[in-house]
Design an enzyme around this catalytic site. Structure first.
Site, short mmCIF file in Angstrom:
data_model
loop_
_atom_site.label_atom_id
_atom_site.label_comp_id
_atom_site.label_asym_id
_atom_site.label_seq_id
_atom_site.Cartn_x
_atom_site.Cartn_y
_atom_site.Cartn_z
N LYS A 229 0.87 4.37 1.11
CA LYS A 229 0.41 5.00 2.69
C LYS A 229 -0.40 4.31 3.24
O LYS A 229 -1.11 3.73 3.21
CB LYS A 229 0.18 6.38 2.43
CG LYS A 229 -1.54 6.14 1.97
CD LYS A 229 -1.62 7.13 0.68
CE LYS A 229 -3.41 7.03 -0.08
NZ LYS A 229 -3.40 6.89 -1.57
N CYS A 230 0.67 4.14 4.31
CA CYS A 230 0.30 3.01 5.33
C CYS A 230 0.96 3.01 6.66
O CYS A 230 2.14 2.85 6.46
CB CYS A 230 -0.45 1.30 4.56
SG CYS A 230 0.93 0.74 4.34
N ILE A 231 0.54 2.42 7.90
CA ILE A 231 0.73 1.97 9.13
C ILE A 231 1.39 0.21 8.82
O ILE A 231 0.96 -0.60 8.54
CB ILE A 231 0.17 1.53 10.00
CG1 ILE A 231 -1.01 3.21 9.92
CG2 ILE A 231 0.28 1.61 10.82
CD1 ILE A 231 -1.71 3.10 11.26
N PRO B 146 0.62 -1.44 -0.29
CA PRO B 146 0.01 -0.13 0.09
C PRO B 146 0.77 1.17 -0.37
O PRO B 146 1.84 1.21 1.02
CB PRO B 146 -0.81 -0.32 1.52
CG PRO B 146 -0.23 -1.42 1.83
CD PRO B 146 0.51 -1.78 1.50
#
Lengths: 109, 118, 93
Positions: free
Chosen positions: A107-109, A105
């Site tokens: 932008k992800c944590i 992904p």
């Protein structure tokens, strides 16, 4: 590159599959092993959710969406990011999408 | 929590505007902002059924519009005048959107904190 | 009270036309860049006449249009900043 069933499966340098279609549940076991995760039914709930989400909407779900969906399916006590982190310690979005054979992904944590 | 309204004004695939607008919408919604979308002019064409962007090598971000309800983005307004101008009817759109008069969109603009036009 | 900021001429983009569809009579229009050119045409002089109008001075000067557009209010960048603060919000079309 992962070797599986005598086949070479292409990955990026972080181990994410290049082609989502190359994925199979058996291959997921191998990727999970690499992540030092033993897959349980609880893991599969999440993996199947992110994979189906991706196939339908052509993007990986944000952690908030994942948390909400899991909560709706498995009950409010599991609808929190802590629960997801116990399953995927390094980061639910990162590890679950990797095991589900999806691209990393953006932008992800 | 901020009320953010994102306006789609340009047709899909010719420029990156539509995709960027949708990215911003999902990103803002996942950070707990109250996001609403407005579609005007050729921006309406983002919502048209039966697109196959991959035919021209464009990314299929259109499929991603379907995820908006899961991000709690429920206010989706479409300009009635633009619908008429482009000869579109509600059944042509892939999302349950609210077709409204320009003055309703104007009053929506006055009620939100920020309006960003793409 | 919204400040509508238009940066392209109506011959180049539909921004100004679209803005007028949603504008409130109490709003202000700020024209900058090629948008200032529109006031050379009678059509846009008329269509914009009901609204409070401002032009970014540097863009008018750069295009040699000071005399032709002298009937309008010209503002500099610090006025622009002030306007963004005195209006409730800015919409950049």
């Amino acid at each position: 590159m992962i070797e599986y069933n005598g086949q070479q499966i292409e990955t990026d340098h972080q181990g994410y599959l290049k082609v989502a279609k190359d994925w199979s549940p058996e291959l997921a076991l191998l990727i999970a092993q690499d992540e030092q995760i033993v897959l349980t039914d609880a893991h599969w709930e999440v993996i199947n959710f992110v994979r189906n989400f991706y196939l339908e909407f052509k993007t990986s779900p944000a952690i908030r969406v994942l948390v909400k969906a899991i909560g709706q399916k498995l009950g409010a006590d599991k609808g929190n990011s802590k629960y997801l982190y116990t399953l995927f310690p390094i980061g639910p979005a990162k590890q679950a999408t990797k095991i589900a054979g999806l691209p990393k992904p953006a932008k992800c944590i | 929590m901020k009320k953010l309204c994102i306006v789609f004004r340009q047709g899909p695939h010719g420029t990156a505007q539509g995709r960027e607008a949708l990215d911003l919408a999902l990103l803002s919604a996942s950070f707990e902002q109250e996001v609403s979308l407005v579609f005007t002019d050729e921006g309406l064409l983002n919502l048209l059924n039966h697109q196959s962007p991959e035919t021209i090598g464009a990314k299929d971000y259109i499929a991603t519009f379907g995820a908006l309800p899961l991000y709690d983005v429920d206010t989706i307004l479409v300009c009635k005048d633009s619908m008429k101008e482009l000869s579109l009817v509600e059944d042509d759109l892939k999302l349950a959107a609210e077709v409204c008069e320009p003055r309703m969109i104007a009053s929506h603009f006055s009620q939100v904190d920020e309006v960003l036009v793409f | 009270m919204i400040l509508h900021h238009i940066q392209s001429s109506p011959m180049q983009s539909s921004a100004l036309k679209t803005c007028l569809r949603y504008i409130d009579p109490s709003d202000t229009i700020l024209l900058s860049g090629n948008a200032v050119n529109c006031l050379l045409t009678q059509e846009w002089q008329q269509r914009l006449s009901p609204y409070k109008l401002m032009l970014l001075a540097d863009d008018v000067i750069a295009r040699g249009l000071q005399a032709r557009l002298s009937a309008y209010k010209h503002i500099d960048y610090s006025d622009f900043v002030e306007q963004t603060l005195t209006h409730k919000k800015v919409i950049s079309w």
